[in-house]
Structures are given as structure tokens and as C-alpha cells.
Design a protein around this motif. Structure first.
Motif, short mmCIF file in Angstrom:
data_model
loop_
_atom_site.label_atom_id
_atom_site.label_comp_id
_atom_site.label_asym_id
_atom_site.label_seq_id
_atom_site.Cartn_x
_atom_site.Cartn_y
_atom_site.Cartn_z
N UNK A 1 -14.54 -61.61 28.38
CA UNK A 1 -15.47 -60.48 28.34
C UNK A 1 -16.90 -60.89 28.67
N UNK A 2 -17.21 -62.16 28.59
CA UNK A 2 -18.56 -62.64 28.87
C UNK A 2 -18.74 -63.21 30.26
N UNK A 3 -17.72 -63.06 31.12
CA UNK A 3 -17.82 -63.61 32.46
C UNK A 3 -18.57 -62.68 33.41
N UNK A 4 -19.27 -63.31 34.35
CA UNK A 4 -20.04 -62.55 35.33
C UNK A 4 -21.00 -63.48 36.06
N UNK A 5 -22.13 -62.92 36.50
CA UNK A 5 -23.17 -63.72 37.15
C UNK A 5 -24.50 -63.41 36.48
N UNK A 6 -25.42 -64.37 36.59
CA UNK A 6 -26.76 -64.20 36.00
C UNK A 6 -27.80 -64.65 37.01
#
Length: 282
Positions: A167-172
Motif C-alpha cells: 500500500x505504500x508503493x509508488x514514486x516520490x
């Protein structure tokens, strides 16, 4: 035969070659006018500095010939020379048009949008304050899932965010507005308000008066629900609802940083062509 019909018969509006040629011609003319405007501004500043310095110099010379008024003349001369130096050395040497800045931003926005689309990320944009040894700042986090969780600061310090929790995966990314918020702090003597009403007013004034990113900005807040909105008009950098637009990014970054809480950004276009930038605290 009407004028509109005559133009249509001679040069069809749908001819792509004609349209392209006209656009190229207009762009070249706009570039020429911008250069001439910048040169005219520089010439005006140089003339003002020369004139003010000349007045100061004449006043100082006159003080030797008119001892009775020497005190006043020396003061006038010193003021004139000092003002001339300020005009000469504090005047911007280069003027960058809004069109140039907009095109640079659009290229970056296109790359970021392409990256998030290819990775199958959602449209949620979260501006999250982080505090790490390498970079205490605000990061723009785009989660992969609709039901997301905000990762730790150390994980948000990387572009690709891949914690154990899916649930905390993505890009920043580093927000476009991060450096602008620093400039806004300098313009307000290093102090932005943590109160939503105060901060909203400072942001609205900064967007218009300090950065000239928009022609008008109207703030609105709902402190009980942790919401800050700014309706803007006349954006110098095009549609405000694009990815990490400087206007929206500045607002979201400032709210996240000064309130020390993650905020979700939402930008909507109004019927009259304005944009409403809304930040909601999480």
C-alpha cells in the motif's frame, strides 16, 4: 461575398501548412518583441542610474562652490550616488519570459506524467513533509494503490518507493514548489504562518505579488476540516491542473511544511476558466 468567405476561399483554415507557418511566424515575432522589451528595460535602468548619479555628482561639486549650502548639497550628492549604485547593481541583468519558463515546466510535467502512467500509478498526489539527515523537506508522493499508506521518511527520500507494505508503493519527487516556498519565506522575513487563515493570505499574496505566477488569487479556508483553497486566475504557466504545477505545488508544499502534516492536492477548473487549488490535511 463576405470577408470571412473570402479568407476561407483563398486560404483554407484547415490547411496544416498554413497554420504551422503562421504559428512559427507569430512565435518568432513574439521572441523578437521580448528581446526588445528586455533591452528597453535595461536601457531605462541604465539611464535612470546615470541621471541619478549625475545629479549626485553635480550636488557634491556644487558644495565646494556654495559653502553656505554645503551640508545640504553633500547630503543630496551622497544620496544621489548611493541611489545610482543601487539601481545599477540591484537591477536584474536578465529577464526570462513566462513563455520560456512555461515550456520548461511543460517538458518536466510531461515526463512525470508519462512515468506515472507507465507505472500504472493513480492520480492521487500527496505532499508529505519528511525529516531525514540528507534532506529535510517536502516530497510529492504518488501512490500506486487507491487504498494507500504513507511510507516512512527514509523511503520517501527515494524516487522509487518500494516498501514491504504494497500500500505504500509508488514514486516520490521533489516538488516544484519546494524552492518557491523557500523564496516566499525570505520575502516574508523567513516566517510563514502555521494558522490556515494566515497562511492562505500569504500564499495568495505570494502567488500574485512575489512570483507573479497568476493575475489574481482568492483564498478560502475551513480550519475545522483542515482544508485550504486558493482560486487563481490568469496562470502564467498554463493549466494549473497539470502534474505538480508551480502554482498548485507552491500551495501544497507550503501547507504540508508549515502544518507539518501530509496533504492531498486537488485542482479543479471552474466554468469561467479559473482554477481552484485545494489542500486537505490527512
Amino acid at each position: 461575398m463576405s470577408l470571412g468567405q473570402s479568407l476561407t476561399d483563398d486560404e483554407p483554415e484547415t490547411d496544416p501548412d498554413v497554420t504551422t507557418a503562421r504559428v512559427d511566424l507569430l512565435e518568432a515575432e513574439n521572441d523578437r518583441l521580448r528581446r526588445e522589451l528586455a533591452q528597453a528595460r535595461q536601457a531605462r535602468y541604465r539611464r535612470a542610474a546615470f541621471g541619478t548619479g549625475l545629479v549626485g555628482l553635480v550636488a557634491i561639486v556644487g558644495a565646494f562652490f556654495f559653502p553656505v549650502a554645503s551640508t545640504v548639497l553633500f547630503a543630496l550628492g551622497g544620496t544621489g550616488l548611493f541611489t545610482a549604485l543601487l539601481i545599477r547593481y540591484l537591477t536584474p541583468e536578465r529577464f526570462v519570459s513566462a513563455t520560456v519558463g512555461r515550456r520548461i515546466y511543460e517538458a518536466l510535467a510531461t515526463d512525470h506524467e508519462s512515468l506515472t502512467n507507465e507505472l500504472g500509478l493513480g492520480e492521487t498526489q500527496l505532499y508529505t513533509p519528511i525529516d531525514t539527515d540528507s534532506n529535510p523537506a517536502v516530497r510529492l508522493f504518488v501512490p500506486q494503490q487507491t487504498e494507500y499508506s504513507i511510507p516512512d521518511d527514509e523511503e520517501l527520500d527515494s524516487v522509487l518507493v518500494l516498501p514491504a507494505d504494497d500500500r505504500g508503493r509508488g514514486v516520490a519527487f521533489e516538488p516544484t514548489g519546494d524552492a518557491l516556498v523557500d523564496e516566499l519565506r525570505s520575502a516574508t522575513n523567513g516566517d510563514l504562518g502555521s494558522d490556515l487563515d494566515v497562511l492562505a493570505g500569504q500564499l495568495a499574496d505570494g502567488l500574485v505579488e512575489v512570483f507573479e505566477l497568476v493575475d489574481g488569487a482568492t483564498p478560502n479556508t475551513d480550519p475545522e476540516n483542515g482544508r485550504l483553497s486558493v482560486e487563481v486566475s490568469g496562470s502564467a504557466y498554463g493549466p494549473v491542473d497539470r502534474f505538480d504545477h508551480p502554482v498548485a505545488s507552491t500551495v501544497a508544499t507550503a501547507v504540508a511544511a508549515e502544518r507539518t502534516t501530509p496533504v492531498e492536492l486537488d485542482v479543479t477548473e471552474t466554468e469561467d476558466g479559473n482554477y481552484v487549488v485545494t489542500c486537505r490535511e490527512l
